[in-house]
Design a protein around this motif. Structure first.
Motif, PDB file in Angstrom:
ATOM      1  N   PRO A  30      41.652 -31.385 -47.405  1.00  0.00           N
ATOM      2  CA  PRO A  30      40.931 -32.436 -46.687  1.00  0.00           C
ATOM      3  C   PRO A  30      40.508 -31.929 -45.311  1.00  0.00           C
ATOM      4  CG  PRO A  30      42.898 -33.322 -47.732  1.00  0.00           C
ATOM      5  CD  PRO A  30      42.988 -31.826 -47.858  1.00  0.00           C
ATOM      6  N   THR A  31      39.237 -32.085 -44.995  1.00  0.00           N
ATOM      7  CA  THR A  31      38.652 -31.455 -43.816  1.00  0.00           C
ATOM      8  C   THR A  31      37.660 -32.402 -43.152  1.00  0.00           C
ATOM      9  OG1 THR A  31      38.858 -29.254 -44.813  1.00  0.00           O
ATOM     10  CG2 THR A  31      37.280 -29.465 -43.018  1.00  0.00           C
ATOM     11  N   VAL A  32      37.637 -32.392 -41.835  1.00  0.00           N
ATOM     12  CA  VAL A  32      36.597 -33.100 -41.091  1.00  0.00           C
ATOM     13  C   VAL A  32      35.467 -32.112 -40.799  1.00  0.00           C
ATOM     14  CG1 VAL A  32      36.018 -34.428 -39.040  1.00  0.00           C
ATOM     15  CG2 VAL A  32      38.295 -34.627 -40.036  1.00  0.00           C
ATOM     16  N   PHE A  33      34.268 -32.482 -41.203  1.00  0.00           N
ATOM     17  CA  PHE A  33      33.094 -31.651 -40.975  1.00  0.00           C
ATOM     18  C   PHE A  33      32.298 -32.204 -39.802  1.00  0.00           C
ATOM     19  CE2 PHE A  33      34.358 -30.818 -45.247  1.00  0.00           C
ATOM     20  CZ  PHE A  33      34.057 -29.479 -45.465  1.00  0.00           C
ATOM     21  N   VAL A  34      32.017 -31.347 -38.844  1.00  0.00           N
ATOM     22  CA  VAL A  34      31.161 -31.691 -37.707  1.00  0.00           C
ATOM     23  C   VAL A  34      29.874 -30.899 -37.890  1.00  0.00           C
ATOM     24  CG1 VAL A  34      30.933 -31.739 -35.202  1.00  0.00           C
ATOM     25  CG2 VAL A  34      33.199 -32.031 -36.253  1.00  0.00           C
ATOM     26  N   ARG A  35      28.819 -31.597 -38.307  1.00  0.00           N
ATOM     27  CA  ARG A  35      27.549 -30.925 -38.592  1.00  0.00           C
ATOM     28  C   ARG A  35      26.606 -31.084 -37.401  1.00  0.00           C
ATOM     29  NH1 ARG A  35      25.902 -29.202 -43.174  1.00  0.00           N
ATOM     30  NH2 ARG A  35      27.046 -30.708 -44.476  1.00  0.00           N
ATOM     31  N   GLN A  65      37.511 -37.400 -30.510  1.00  0.00           N
ATOM     32  CA  GLN A  65      38.114 -38.660 -30.931  1.00  0.00           C
ATOM     33  C   GLN A  65      37.700 -39.016 -32.354  1.00  0.00           C
ATOM     34  OE1 GLN A  65      40.548 -40.462 -29.294  1.00  0.00           O
ATOM     35  NE2 GLN A  65      40.620 -41.267 -31.392  1.00  0.00           N
ATOM     36  N   ARG A  66      36.430 -38.805 -32.691  1.00  0.00           N
ATOM     37  CA  ARG A  66      35.968 -39.070 -34.059  1.00  0.00           C
ATOM     38  C   ARG A  66      36.722 -38.188 -35.055  1.00  0.00           C
ATOM     39  NH1 ARG A  66      30.610 -40.987 -34.653  1.00  0.00           N
ATOM     40  NH2 ARG A  66      30.876 -40.608 -36.899  1.00  0.00           N
ATOM     41  N   VAL A  67      36.939 -36.938 -34.684  1.00  0.00           N
ATOM     42  CA  VAL A  67      37.670 -36.015 -35.555  1.00  0.00           C
ATOM     43  C   VAL A  67      39.107 -36.491 -35.738  1.00  0.00           C
ATOM     44  CG1 VAL A  67      38.595 -33.671 -35.745  1.00  0.00           C
ATOM     45  CG2 VAL A  67      36.209 -34.020 -35.026  1.00  0.00           C
ATOM     46  N   ARG A  68      39.764 -36.876 -34.659  1.00  0.00           N
ATOM     47  CA  ARG A  68      41.161 -37.332 -34.740  1.00  0.00           C
ATOM     48  C   ARG A  68      41.298 -38.575 -35.621  1.00  0.00           C
ATOM     49  NH1 ARG A  68      41.050 -36.385 -28.922  1.00  0.00           N
ATOM     50  NH2 ARG A  68      42.234 -34.492 -28.409  1.00  0.00           N
ATOM     51  N   ASP A  69      40.280 -39.416 -35.613  1.00  0.00           N
ATOM     52  CA  ASP A  69      40.356 -40.675 -36.361  1.00  0.00           C
ATOM     53  C   ASP A  69      40.578 -40.460 -37.858  1.00  0.00           C
ATOM     54  OD1 ASP A  69      40.011 -42.147 -34.063  1.00  0.00           O
ATOM     55  OD2 ASP A  69      37.861 -42.514 -34.377  1.00  0.00           O
ATOM     56  N   PHE A  70      40.164 -39.300 -38.381  1.00  0.00           N
ATOM     57  CA  PHE A  70      40.315 -39.037 -39.811  1.00  0.00           C
ATOM     58  C   PHE A  70      41.700 -38.516 -40.182  1.00  0.00           C
ATOM     59  CE2 PHE A  70      35.631 -38.725 -39.409  1.00  0.00           C
ATOM     60  CZ  PHE A  70      35.274 -39.639 -40.390  1.00  0.00           C
ATOM     61  N   GLN A  71      42.502 -38.140 -39.178  1.00  0.00           N
ATOM     62  CA  GLN A  71      43.895 -37.729 -39.381  1.00  0.00           C
ATOM     63  C   GLN A  71      44.013 -36.534 -40.337  1.00  0.00           C
ATOM     64  OE1 GLN A  71      46.215 -41.186 -40.474  1.00  0.00           O
ATOM     65  NE2 GLN A  71      45.508 -42.370 -38.730  1.00  0.00           N
ATOM     66  N   ALA A  72      43.090 -35.607 -40.231  1.00  0.00           N
ATOM     67  CA  ALA A  72      43.141 -34.365 -41.008  1.00  0.00           C
ATOM     68  C   ALA A  72      43.557 -33.221 -40.089  1.00  0.00           C
ATOM     69  CB  ALA A  72      41.780 -34.071 -41.630  1.00  0.00           C
ATOM     70  N   THR A  73      44.060 -32.149 -40.677  1.00  0.00           N
ATOM     71  CA  THR A  73      44.470 -30.996 -39.870  1.00  0.00           C
ATOM     72  C   THR A  73      43.393 -29.918 -39.798  1.00  0.00           C
ATOM     73  OG1 THR A  73      45.522 -29.972 -41.811  1.00  0.00           O
ATOM     74  CG2 THR A  73      46.914 -31.350 -40.396  1.00  0.00           C
ATOM     75  N   HIS A  74      42.450 -29.931 -40.756  1.00  0.00           N
ATOM     76  CA  HIS A  74      41.397 -28.922 -40.806  1.00  0.00           C
ATOM     77  C   HIS A  74      40.069 -29.496 -40.312  1.00  0.00           C
ATOM     78  CE1 HIS A  74      44.371 -27.107 -43.460  1.00  0.00           C
ATOM     79  NE2 HIS A  74      43.706 -25.963 -43.387  1.00  0.00           N
ATOM     80  N   VAL A  75      39.353 -28.704 -39.541  1.00  0.00           N
ATOM     81  CA  VAL A  75      38.030 -29.081 -39.041  1.00  0.00           C
ATOM     82  C   VAL A  75      37.073 -27.920 -39.281  1.00  0.00           C
ATOM     83  CG1 VAL A  75      36.666 -29.826 -37.056  1.00  0.00           C
ATOM     84  CG2 VAL A  75      39.073 -30.499 -37.229  1.00  0.00           C
ATOM     85  N   CYS A  76      35.893 -28.240 -39.788  1.00  0.00           N
ATOM     86  CA  CYS A  76      34.854 -27.235 -40.006  1.00  0.00           C
ATOM     87  C   CYS A  76      33.624 -27.622 -39.188  1.00  0.00           C
ATOM     88  CB  CYS A  76      34.495 -27.146 -41.487  1.00  0.00           C
ATOM     89  SG  CYS A  76      33.165 -25.967 -41.853  1.00  0.00           S
ATOM     90  N   VAL A  77      33.197 -26.726 -38.312  1.00  0.00           N
ATOM     91  CA  VAL A  77      31.978 -26.929 -37.528  1.00  0.00           C
ATOM     92  C   VAL A  77      30.850 -26.177 -38.233  1.00  0.00           C
ATOM     93  CG1 VAL A  77      30.856 -26.604 -35.289  1.00  0.00           C
ATOM     94  CG2 VAL A  77      33.295 -27.205 -35.401  1.00  0.00           C
ATOM     95  N   THR A  78      29.805 -26.905 -38.583  1.00  0.00           N
ATOM     96  CA  THR A  78      28.760 -26.355 -39.428  1.00  0.00           C
ATOM     97  C   THR A  78      27.402 -26.859 -38.967  1.00  0.00           C
ATOM     98  OG1 THR A  78      28.119 -26.067 -41.770  1.00  0.00           O
ATOM     99  CG2 THR A  78      29.061 -28.204 -41.154  1.00  0.00           C
ATOM    100  N   GLY A  99      44.954 -28.398 -31.537  1.00  0.00           N
ATOM    101  CA  GLY A  99      45.885 -28.076 -32.607  1.00  0.00           C
ATOM    102  C   GLY A  99      45.307 -28.078 -34.008  1.00  0.00           C
ATOM    103  N   PHE A 100      43.998 -28.226 -34.138  1.00  0.00           N
ATOM    104  CA  PHE A 100      43.383 -28.214 -35.455  1.00  0.00           C
ATOM    105  C   PHE A 100      43.240 -26.789 -35.988  1.00  0.00           C
ATOM    106  CE2 PHE A 100      41.641 -32.167 -33.578  1.00  0.00           C
ATOM    107  CZ  PHE A 100      42.050 -33.062 -34.556  1.00  0.00           C
ATOM    108  N   ALA A 101      43.251 -26.658 -37.315  1.00  0.00           N
ATOM    109  CA  ALA A 101      42.865 -25.411 -37.979  1.00  0.00           C
ATOM    110  C   ALA A 101      41.348 -25.444 -38.084  1.00  0.00           C
ATOM    111  CB  ALA A 101      43.502 -25.310 -39.356  1.00  0.00           C
ATOM    112  N   VAL A 102      40.663 -24.558 -37.363  1.00  0.00           N
ATOM    113  CA  VAL A 102      39.222 -24.661 -37.154  1.00  0.00           C
ATOM    114  C   VAL A 102      38.488 -23.510 -37.838  1.00  0.00           C
ATOM    115  CG1 VAL A 102      37.380 -24.833 -35.436  1.00  0.00           C
ATOM    116  CG2 VAL A 102      39.655 -25.753 -34.922  1.00  0.00           C
ATOM    117  N   SER A 103      37.434 -23.869 -38.558  1.00  0.00           N
ATOM    118  CA  SER A 103      36.539 -22.865 -39.125  1.00  0.00           C
ATOM    119  C   SER A 103      35.118 -23.138 -38.644  1.00  0.00           C
ATOM    120  CB  SER A 103      36.591 -22.855 -40.654  1.00  0.00           C
ATOM    121  OG  SER A 103      36.180 -24.100 -41.185  1.00  0.00           O
ATOM    122  N   LEU A 104      34.330 -22.083 -38.611  1.00  0.00           N
ATOM    123  CA  LEU A 104      32.929 -22.149 -38.199  1.00  0.00           C
ATOM    124  C   LEU A 104      32.077 -21.559 -39.305  1.00  0.00           C
ATOM    125  CD1 LEU A 104      30.611 -22.351 -35.998  1.00  0.00           C
ATOM    126  CD2 LEU A 104      31.198 -19.969 -35.443  1.00  0.00           C
TER     127      LEU A 104
END
Length: 220
Positions: A30-35, A65-78, A99-104
């Motif tokens: 489960p990942t939050v995507f920031v496009r 804050q939007r990313v935190r709202d999803f309560q996921a540990t992984h974030v992908c910036v795309t 503290g997120f596990a971040v991918s680009l």
């Protein structure tokens, strides 16, 4: 804070959504995507053309804050191409600090040297059939680490043979993860898998999990 300072901390965002990571080393999480909005490339197989122009401005605090709202540990910036907006570097740093596990996910046409070392960089290598192979920034290969991955989207046998030669030419095997992915609805996945096995090629075959689950749907 001055109006100019506020503007300097903004990014134009196309969408922020919660899904399963469909590609690369974190597939299935489960990942939050920031496009981010915008891309100077026009790859013929692009599946996010809607991100070229549409988007709203957010300051970095609001994005976090939007990313935190999803309560996921992984974030992908795309994107689009996220590095086309210089403040992307600040966002990546802030996400890592939180503290997120971040991918680009980046096209490979922009310098990745300044990307925070805690970020896993998934860098495209554009094949001839993408129509953007001239945009490959070879200098990025000197910055690769075992945290990073190079992704080849394969559209044909010609693309596959070109990619094999490219790996050899630039000594990329063993430098980082190497991903071969069939272009959606262009290259049969089974055929690409057979080529890799026949050649004993030490790359990682991948299929876009989100396309299997939901099809070519924005926000998934």
């Amino acid at each position: 804070m001055s109006e100019q300072a506020v503007k300097s901390e903004r990014l134009r965002i196309n969408e922020i959504f919660h899904s399963l990571q469909g590609e690369a080393d974190c597939v299935g999480f489960p990942t939050v995507f920031v496009r981010l909005t915008g891309c100077p490339l026009r790859c013929q197989y692009c599946d996010t053309e809607y991100a070229f122009h549409s988007g709203e401005w957010f300051d970095l605090d609001a994005i976090l804050q939007r990313v935190r709202d999803f309560q996921a540990t992984h974030v992908c910036v795309t994107g689009g191409e996220p590095l086309a907006q210089p403040n992307c570097l600040k966002l990546l740093e802030r996400l890592c600090d939180a503290g997120f596990a971040v991918s680009l996910e980046t096209s490979g046409a922009f310098d990745v040297a300044a990307v925070d070392s805690r970020v896993s960089r998934v860098i495209d290598v554009k094949t001839p059939a993408s129509n953007e192979a001239a945009r490959n920034r070879i200098e990025n290969f000197t910055h690769l680490s075992q945290r990073d991955q190079l992704k080849f989207v394969i559209c044909s046998r010609e693309d596959y043979d070109w990619s094999k030669a490219f790996l050899e030419q630039h000594g990329l095997l063993g430098r980082c993860g190497i991903l071969f992915s069939p272009s959606y609805k262009q290259q049969p996945a089974t055929e690409l898998a057979d080529w890799i096995l026949a050649d004993r090629l030490p790359v990682r075959f991948q299929i876009q999990l989100h396309k299997i689950l939901w099809g070519d749907v924005p926000g998934k």
